[in-house]
Design a protein around this motif. Structure first.
Motif, mmCIF file in Angstrom:
data_model
loop_
_atom_site.group_PDB
_atom_site.id
_atom_site.type_symbol
_atom_site.label_atom_id
_atom_site.label_comp_id
_atom_site.label_asym_id
_atom_site.label_seq_id
_atom_site.Cartn_x
_atom_site.Cartn_y
_atom_site.Cartn_z
ATOM 1 N N ARG A 13 0.843 -1.203 0.000
ATOM 2 C CA ARG A 13 0.000 0.000 0.000
ATOM 3 C C ARG A 13 0.877 1.252 0.000
ATOM 4 O O ARG A 13 0.629 2.203 -0.751
ATOM 5 C CB ARG A 13 -0.924 -0.019 1.214
ATOM 6 N N LYS A 14 1.912 1.236 0.844
ATOM 7 C CA LYS A 14 2.841 2.375 0.895
ATOM 8 C C LYS A 14 3.632 2.482 -0.405
ATOM 9 O O LYS A 14 3.761 3.569 -0.985
ATOM 10 C CB LYS A 14 3.785 2.208 2.079
ATOM 11 N N ARG A 73 1.735 3.831 -3.341
ATOM 12 C CA ARG A 73 1.613 5.294 -3.304
ATOM 13 C C ARG A 73 2.937 5.951 -3.690
ATOM 14 O O ARG A 73 2.974 6.871 -4.518
ATOM 15 C CB ARG A 73 1.190 5.721 -1.897
ATOM 16 N N ASP A 74 4.050 5.470 -3.123
ATOM 17 C CA ASP A 74 5.351 6.082 -3.388
ATOM 18 C C ASP A 74 5.760 5.949 -4.851
ATOM 19 O O ASP A 74 6.401 6.847 -5.408
ATOM 20 C CB ASP A 74 6.426 5.441 -2.506
ATOM 21 N N ASP A 116 3.609 5.499 -7.354
ATOM 22 C CA ASP A 116 2.520 5.976 -8.208
ATOM 23 C C ASP A 116 1.956 4.851 -9.075
ATOM 24 O O ASP A 116 1.770 5.000 -10.280
ATOM 25 C CB ASP A 116 3.013 7.132 -9.100
ATOM 26 N N TYR A 139 -0.987 2.690 -7.972
ATOM 27 C CA TYR A 139 -2.433 2.507 -7.826
ATOM 28 C C TYR A 139 -2.893 3.280 -6.601
ATOM 29 O O TYR A 139 -2.079 3.763 -5.796
ATOM 30 C CB TYR A 139 -2.790 1.018 -7.670
ATOM 31 N N SER A 140 -4.208 3.392 -6.466
ATOM 32 C CA SER A 140 -4.764 4.067 -5.295
ATOM 33 C C SER A 140 -6.139 3.480 -5.004
ATOM 34 O O SER A 140 -6.667 2.661 -5.771
ATOM 35 C CB SER A 140 -4.845 5.580 -5.510
ATOM 36 N N PHE A 141 -6.714 3.909 -3.874
ATOM 37 C CA PHE A 141 -7.989 3.359 -3.403
ATOM 38 C C PHE A 141 -8.919 4.522 -3.047
ATOM 39 O O PHE A 141 -9.146 4.812 -1.880
ATOM 40 C CB PHE A 141 -7.748 2.464 -2.184
ATOM 41 N N PRO A 142 -9.457 5.204 -4.059
ATOM 42 C CA PRO A 142 -10.259 6.409 -3.793
ATOM 43 C C PRO A 142 -11.521 6.117 -2.991
ATOM 44 O O PRO A 142 -12.279 5.198 -3.314
ATOM 45 C CB PRO A 142 -10.609 6.910 -5.204
ATOM 46 N N PRO A 185 -9.831 -0.852 -6.161
ATOM 47 C CA PRO A 185 -8.635 -0.083 -6.538
ATOM 48 C C PRO A 185 -8.704 0.440 -7.963
ATOM 49 O O PRO A 185 -9.423 -0.094 -8.818
ATOM 50 C CB PRO A 185 -7.514 -1.113 -6.396
ATOM 51 N N HIS A 242 -2.920 3.413 -11.782
ATOM 52 C CA HIS A 242 -2.354 4.577 -12.443
ATOM 53 C C HIS A 242 -1.520 4.099 -13.635
ATOM 54 O O HIS A 242 -1.289 2.890 -13.788
ATOM 55 C CB HIS A 242 -1.501 5.364 -11.458
ATOM 56 N N GLY A 279 -5.651 -3.319 1.101
ATOM 57 C CA GLY A 279 -4.926 -2.962 -0.113
ATOM 58 C C GLY A 279 -5.384 -3.764 -1.311
ATOM 59 O O GLY A 279 -6.582 -3.923 -1.568
#
Length: 667
Positions: free
Chosen positions: A268-269, A272-273, A275, A277-280, A288, A291, A397
């Protein structure tokens, strides 16, 4: 004199056991049998775990349980949970006890307290635990009646509830670990007895436990969290304290190091670091989005596994995301799997469901026309997007989501073809995992639980034949095979591939399931060589399991430093000064023409910062250009580990990347 049969694993022959017979005096306890073996902390007598204080009787078959065995670790950790609960009630007398089972790598205990625990509380509890351990309190088992237990535990409402559940026969379903506290049959309480012979603390428990608290060599408390009583969000929220215990300080330190490493690798970290994927929140929990850089990895995975399926004889198909509810009744998933599916919704006078599995729709493809034995094995495959209603508390995640894509396949075979098809699928699975850098496996065989026949369909003979086929194929691989009784799907047994990652954690990856029930429900048939109509066997197989989960595992396995063939950016161009940028853009154009994913950093940052940025983004290769490189038509070629070759001709630099990508090297 009583004769005791002592059973031990054979030191030289794995999987074999030796039995020796010895005579003992009347009243001999299990600890006396193993007095010269300090690593033994319990005994298995006639298949049941017992405390070392157990009185041996004539004819007992006794097996020592070492502290570092699977059972031994559970006993160590459950004993540590009792010590923790004792310490909590010493420090917080109003705390009410929930349950306290061992879990993977540790233990927990739930408490009803007015104020949530804070880190300072855990430090005090740990200090009190060390004092209890040093006292060497003895774990003493006693049998009691329901009435006496209810009277003794009148101030413990949750224990009272568990006793009631025992009486109703529901204790095994009460909560994770509730059966550890209560169990079936006689009711027992464990007393922690101090050196004066006084009972320092008591708990309802079936045991067994360590002989004394001094046998807890190394432990620590990890954290506290809220947890609903018996795992039901309708119940009161309790405070759960997690801890871990190990047979030595060295093993505890190694475990804590693994935890630190796991935190560093948390997908998960890193997602993000890097770039990826994300979980809006705007979309919803467990859904998920990928990106562009994450999309590159996902596409590479999909392209690879699609090609491999075609090479292995599969036909690619596609099915919709929703279906009329009746389809899942035909397949048998409703009602067996109803809790794992999203609720039905009305449309055009019909009830529809988001699909949670692809197999019912593949059955319809098989049934769409007549089939001949000459077509079998018929292998269908798709990237089917499915939706499963996971409770919000377990979503994690990419590894536990509500919407995901399965590389799902179904093989339709004659019963005679089933063993060969399962071997074919298992070989396929293992080769695929190895290509992604996972090469440490064991297999798990999930079978029917005959004590709960309502959870499974089909007759026992069919289950026995299917289980025998899977067991033989799994055994023939030479891999370790671990039983998982009761873990089968409702329609048939399965093999799961359990893969260990770079830091030794085990992940369930691929599954292969033998299904004789859905073909019956869908009335699937093929024409046999003699002209008769026969029913095929259906073999389910998911290689990744889900693309999302597999990607999450890979991120953690590689700590985000993907091998070149999977890396979103394979080459980072770094211009030492602005005048060198055109040279690097020309190199980048040549690389892109060869299919290489390359970016050029022509920012105003100093070269060392550009290199550091590329390292943080886990880029496998860097090509650096200065005045000498421009003049020589070359680059300085830098690897992820910091090794650098200067003055590498452009064509050679490109070829190095092409070769690394083609070989799937773990650079």
């Amino acid at each position: 004199m009583p004769e005791i049969h002592v059973v031990r694993a054979h030191a030289e022959r794995e999987g074999q056991r030796e039995t020796t017979t010895t005579q003992v005096d009347d009243g001999t306890k299990a600890w006396q049998l193993f007095a010269d073996e300090p690593e033994v902390i319990a005994a298995r007598v006639g298949g049941a775990l017992k405390d070392l204080a157990y009185d041996l009787v004539d004819g007992d078959e006794v097996e020592p349980v070492a502290i570092d065995s699977r059972d031994g670790l559970d006993i160590l950790r459950h004993s540590a949970a009792h010590v923790m609960a004792q310490a909590v009630q010493d420090l917080f007398p109003d705390a009410k006890l929930g349950i306290g089972p061992p879990v993977v790598d540790g233990f927990y205990y739930d408490f009803d307290v007015e104020t949530p625990f804070v880190p300072e509380d855990l430090a005090k509890i740990e200090t009190r635990m060390r004092k209890i351990i040093k006292e060497g309190q003895r774990f003493s088992r006693r049998v009691t009646t329901d009435a006496d237990a209810l009277a003794e535990l009148a101030e413990e409402p949750y224990k009272i509830e568990l006793i009631g559940l025992k009486g109703s026969g529901k204790s095994d379903d009460a909560a994770e670990g509730a059966s550890v506290e209560v169990g079936a049959g006689e009711l027992t309480i464990y007393d922690n007895v101090n050196r004066k012979g006084e009972v320092a603390w008591s708990d309802l428990c079936r045991g067994p436990h360590l002989p004394t608290t001094k046998r807890i060599p190394a432990f620590t408390l990890m954290r506290s969290a809220a947890a609903y009583w018996r795992g039901d969000e309708k119940n009161k929220q309790l405070q759960r304290i997690y801890g871990t215990a190990w047979p030595s300080k060295e093993e505890l330190d190694a475990h804590l190091h693994r935890i630190e490493e796991a935190e560093r690798r948390d997908h998960r970290k890193l997602g993000r670091d890097l770039d990826l994927y994300s979980f809006p929140d705007e979309i919803g929990s467990g859904l998920p989005v990928f990106h562009p850089k994450g999309g590159v990895i996902k596409r590479e995975m999909e392209d690879y596994v699609r090609r491999r399926h075609i090479e292995e004889g599969f036909d690619y198909v596609g099915t919709p995301h929703i279906s009329k509810e009746g389809l899942f009744h035909t397949s048998g998933h409703l009602p067996y799997y109803a809790e794992g599916m999203f609720p039905a919704f009305g449309l055009d006078g019909n009830e529809y469901r988001l699909k949670a599995m692809n197999c019912p729709m593949h059955n319809l493809i098989f049934r769409s026309r007549g089939r001949s034995y000459r077509e079998l094995p018929l292998r269908l495959f798709e990237f089917g997007h499915v939706y499963r209603y996971e409770k919000s508390g377990v979503i994690h995640g990419l590894t536990r989501v509500r919407g995901f894509a399965q590389d799902d396949s179904h093989s339709y075979v004659t019963p005679e073809q089933a063993p060969g098809e399962i071997k074919h699928l298992l070989d396929f699975v293992l080769s695929l995992l190895r290509d992604f850098g996972l090469d440490d496996f064991y297999l798990e065989l999930s079978t029917r639980d005959d004590s709960k026949p309502d959870k499974f369909v089909g007759d026992e003979d069919e289950w026995a034949r299917a289980t025998e086929v899977l067991a033989k194929v799994a055994t023939d691989t030479g891999l370790e095979l671990v039983p998982d009784p009761g873990g089968a799907a409702y329609y048939g047994p399965k093999i799961s591939v359990q893969a260990r990652d770079a830091i030794g954690r085990t992940w369930q990856m691929s599954t292969i399931q033998y299904d004789f029930n859905q073909p019956r429900g869908f009335e699937l048939e093929y024409q046999a060589a003699d002209g008769s109509r026969q029913r095929p066997v259906m073999i389910h197989s998911a290689k990744f399991g889900s693309i999302e989960r597999f990607l999450g595992v890979l991120v953690e396995h590689y700590a985000g430093a993907f091998p070149p063939w999977l890396a979103p950016v394979q080459v980072q161009g770094i211009a030492i000064a602005e005048r060198h940028a055109d040279h690097l853009y020309d190199v980048a154009r040549q690389m892109k023409a060869r299919g290489i994913r390359v970016e050029v950093d022509d920012s105003d940052d100093r070269m060392q910062k550009k290199i550091r940025n590329a390292q943080l983004q886990k880029v496998p290769f860097m090509v650096i250009a200065g005045d000498q490189d421009v003049e020589a038509g070359a680059v300085s070629f830098r690897y992820r580990d910091g090794h650098q070759d200067n003055g590498v001709p452009i064509e050679e630099a490109i070829q190095r990347v092409v070769d690394a990508v083609a070989s799937r090297a773990q650079v």
